[in-house]
Write a protein that holds these residues in place. Sequence first.
Motif, mmCIF file in Angstrom:
data_model
loop_
_atom_site.group_PDB
_atom_site.id
_atom_site.type_symbol
_atom_site.label_atom_id
_atom_site.label_comp_id
_atom_site.label_asym_id
_atom_site.label_seq_id
_atom_site.Cartn_x
_atom_site.Cartn_y
_atom_site.Cartn_z
ATOM 1 N N MET A 1 25.375 5.695 -3.262
ATOM 2 C CA MET A 1 24.172 5.054 -3.512
ATOM 3 C C MET A 1 23.056 6.114 -2.838
ATOM 4 S SD MET A 1 24.560 1.159 -2.529
ATOM 5 C CE MET A 1 25.417 1.551 -1.068
ATOM 6 N N GLY A 2 21.961 6.098 -3.517
ATOM 7 C CA GLY A 2 20.724 6.749 -3.167
ATOM 8 C C GLY A 2 19.616 5.684 -2.450
ATOM 9 N N ASN A 3 18.783 6.404 -2.035
ATOM 10 C CA ASN A 3 17.611 5.632 -1.344
ATOM 11 C C ASN A 3 16.306 6.079 -1.875
ATOM 12 O OD1 ASN A 3 19.809 5.846 0.806
ATOM 13 N ND2 ASN A 3 18.492 4.020 1.427
ATOM 14 N N ALA A 4 15.412 5.427 -2.368
ATOM 15 C CA ALA A 4 14.249 5.688 -2.973
ATOM 16 C C ALA A 4 12.960 5.252 -2.133
ATOM 17 C CB ALA A 4 13.948 5.403 -4.228
ATOM 18 N N PHE A 5 12.117 6.082 -1.422
ATOM 19 C CA PHE A 5 10.967 5.620 -0.645
ATOM 20 C C PHE A 5 9.759 5.676 -1.525
ATOM 21 C CE2 PHE A 5 13.964 6.236 2.352
ATOM 22 C CZ PHE A 5 13.794 5.889 3.708
ATOM 23 N N LEU A 6 9.164 4.610 -1.793
ATOM 24 C CA LEU A 6 8.093 4.686 -2.755
ATOM 25 C C LEU A 6 7.014 4.418 -1.785
ATOM 26 C CD1 LEU A 6 10.080 4.063 -4.957
ATOM 27 C CD2 LEU A 6 8.236 2.480 -5.992
ATOM 28 N N VAL A 7 5.979 5.640 -1.714
ATOM 29 C CA VAL A 7 4.835 5.484 -0.903
ATOM 30 C C VAL A 7 3.355 5.299 -1.455
ATOM 31 C CG1 VAL A 7 3.749 7.040 0.875
ATOM 32 C CG2 VAL A 7 6.144 7.344 0.412
ATOM 33 N N ARG A 8 2.709 4.143 -0.836
ATOM 34 C CA ARG A 8 1.327 4.227 -1.396
ATOM 35 C C ARG A 8 0.365 5.157 -0.868
ATOM 36 N NH1 ARG A 8 -3.408 -0.288 -0.704
ATOM 37 N NH2 ARG A 8 -4.798 0.809 -2.424
ATOM 38 N N HIS A 9 -0.296 5.728 -1.720
ATOM 39 C CA HIS A 9 -1.264 6.722 -1.207
ATOM 40 C C HIS A 9 -1.958 6.218 -0.041
ATOM 41 C CE1 HIS A 9 -4.834 4.977 -2.765
ATOM 42 N NE2 HIS A 9 -4.251 4.692 -4.001
ATOM 43 N N ALA A 10 -2.535 7.163 0.664
ATOM 44 C CA ALA A 10 -3.349 7.011 1.750
ATOM 45 C C ALA A 10 -4.862 6.449 1.462
ATOM 46 C CB ALA A 10 -3.596 7.972 2.639
ATOM 47 N N GLN A 11 -5.567 5.959 2.113
ATOM 48 C CA GLN A 11 -6.888 5.444 1.853
ATOM 49 C C GLN A 11 -7.973 6.486 1.069
ATOM 50 O OE1 GLN A 11 -10.305 4.884 4.431
ATOM 51 N NE2 GLN A 11 -10.238 2.835 4.114
ATOM 52 N N ALA A 12 -8.259 5.994 -0.161
ATOM 53 C CA ALA A 12 -9.011 6.662 -1.056
ATOM 54 C C ALA A 12 -10.483 6.705 -0.743
ATOM 55 C CB ALA A 12 -8.643 6.396 -2.307
ATOM 56 N N SER A 13 -11.411 7.041 -1.262
ATOM 57 C CA SER A 13 -12.842 7.062 -1.134
ATOM 58 C C SER A 13 -13.519 5.577 -1.834
ATOM 59 C CB SER A 13 -13.394 8.237 -1.535
ATOM 60 O OG SER A 13 -12.927 9.141 -0.794
ATOM 61 N N PHE A 14 -13.299 4.385 -1.391
ATOM 62 C CA PHE A 14 -13.527 3.418 -2.054
ATOM 63 C C PHE A 14 -15.039 3.278 -2.318
ATOM 64 C CE2 PHE A 14 -14.378 -1.383 -1.808
ATOM 65 C CZ PHE A 14 -13.949 -1.804 -2.978
ATOM 66 N N LEU A 15 -15.718 2.864 -3.361
ATOM 67 C CA LEU A 15 -17.173 2.574 -3.474
ATOM 68 C C LEU A 15 -17.776 3.901 -3.353
ATOM 69 C CD1 LEU A 15 -17.986 -0.991 -1.478
ATOM 70 C CD2 LEU A 15 -17.419 -0.439 -4.012
ATOM 71 N N GLU A 16 -17.311 4.951 -3.485
ATOM 72 C CA GLU A 16 -18.088 6.140 -3.710
ATOM 73 C C GLU A 16 -18.115 6.599 -5.007
ATOM 74 O OE1 GLU A 16 -17.020 9.336 -1.007
ATOM 75 O OE2 GLU A 16 -16.971 8.082 1.008
ATOM 76 N N PRO A 17 -18.872 7.616 -5.326
ATOM 77 C CA PRO A 17 -19.002 8.379 -6.796
ATOM 78 C C PRO A 17 -17.404 8.404 -7.549
ATOM 79 C CG PRO A 17 -20.889 8.723 -5.553
ATOM 80 C CD PRO A 17 -19.980 8.207 -4.622
ATOM 81 N N GLY B 1 20.247 13.864 -10.332
ATOM 82 C CA GLY B 1 20.701 14.387 -8.817
ATOM 83 C C GLY B 1 22.106 13.759 -8.357
ATOM 84 N N SER B 2 22.293 13.921 -7.061
ATOM 85 C CA SER B 2 23.681 13.742 -6.598
ATOM 86 C C SER B 2 23.640 12.535 -5.750
ATOM 87 C CB SER B 2 24.014 14.830 -5.792
ATOM 88 O OG SER B 2 23.939 16.069 -6.202
ATOM 89 N N ARG B 3 24.684 11.930 -5.367
ATOM 90 C CA ARG B 3 25.169 10.797 -4.843
ATOM 91 C C ARG B 3 24.720 10.519 -3.488
ATOM 92 N NH1 ARG B 3 31.303 8.122 -3.989
ATOM 93 N NH2 ARG B 3 30.466 6.048 -2.910
ATOM 94 N N GLY B 4 24.188 9.781 -3.023
ATOM 95 C CA GLY B 4 23.591 9.628 -1.513
ATOM 96 C C GLY B 4 22.141 10.430 -1.214
ATOM 97 N N GLU B 5 21.505 10.745 -2.332
ATOM 98 C CA GLU B 5 20.275 11.459 -1.944
ATOM 99 C C GLU B 5 19.186 10.456 -1.578
ATOM 100 O OE1 GLU B 5 19.694 15.402 -5.075
ATOM 101 O OE2 GLU B 5 19.209 13.318 -5.889
#
Length: 239
Positions: A1-17, A167-171
């Motif tokens: 089995m493999g492990n997938a880490f889904l990362v949400r992006h860090a804070q963006a520039s909300f309410l800026e142009p 990919g390979s097993r255990g990635e």
Amino acid sequence: MGNAFLVRHAQASFLEPNYDKLSKLGEAQARLLGEYWARHKIVFDRAYTGPCIRQKDTAALLSDVHKRAGTPFPDPLVLREFDEYQGETVLERSLPGLLETDQTVRGLHAAFQSSSGSVEKRVAFQKLFEEVIGKWVREEICPPGVETWLEFCSRVNSGLTKCLSVGSRGERVAIFTSGGPIAVAMQRALHLSAASTLNVSWMSRNSSWSEFIYSGERFTLSSFNCHAHLDDAAMLTHR
């Protein structure tokens, strides 16, 4: 089995142009995640990122910290499948018509327009955004030139299949993306309804990660919205 880490992006520039760039706080969040993973010897075999600047820069800052700590990090491959849905475009193209026909949207828009201070504006905008995006997910609105909710989910699932079938097993694989694609991964693992998937999308904190175990057709949730690297409450953000 493999492990997938889904990362949400860090804070963006909300309410800026230009929303699609990391804020100073967002840059700090990405570095803290890199330090945390390096300190805990969390090493990856492959990495992917969506095409947004905020997604790619989160990966780049984390990678830099990792490497300076002596921990290798693979160069991310950019996959458009992990782009966020076109929420700002849905809002922009749908709002004029909704302001004429929908009393709830009209009230939420008025509250946003009259709000003052960054916190009040964020709260007011989020309520308006959730109302309009909910209509898009339920197919009550279909702005021209914008992918539908079903097309968005199909795109993200295609990306997941593409990167997890090689990919390979255990990635261990890292995927830097946004709240919407992470919610679709949750839907894939837990067979959520569209409404529940949308609700999950509002929950991911900036720079958090969710871990999934995969093998063949198996895709199982291991943990959701982890943010152990953010031990200061001031660093916890959703936008």
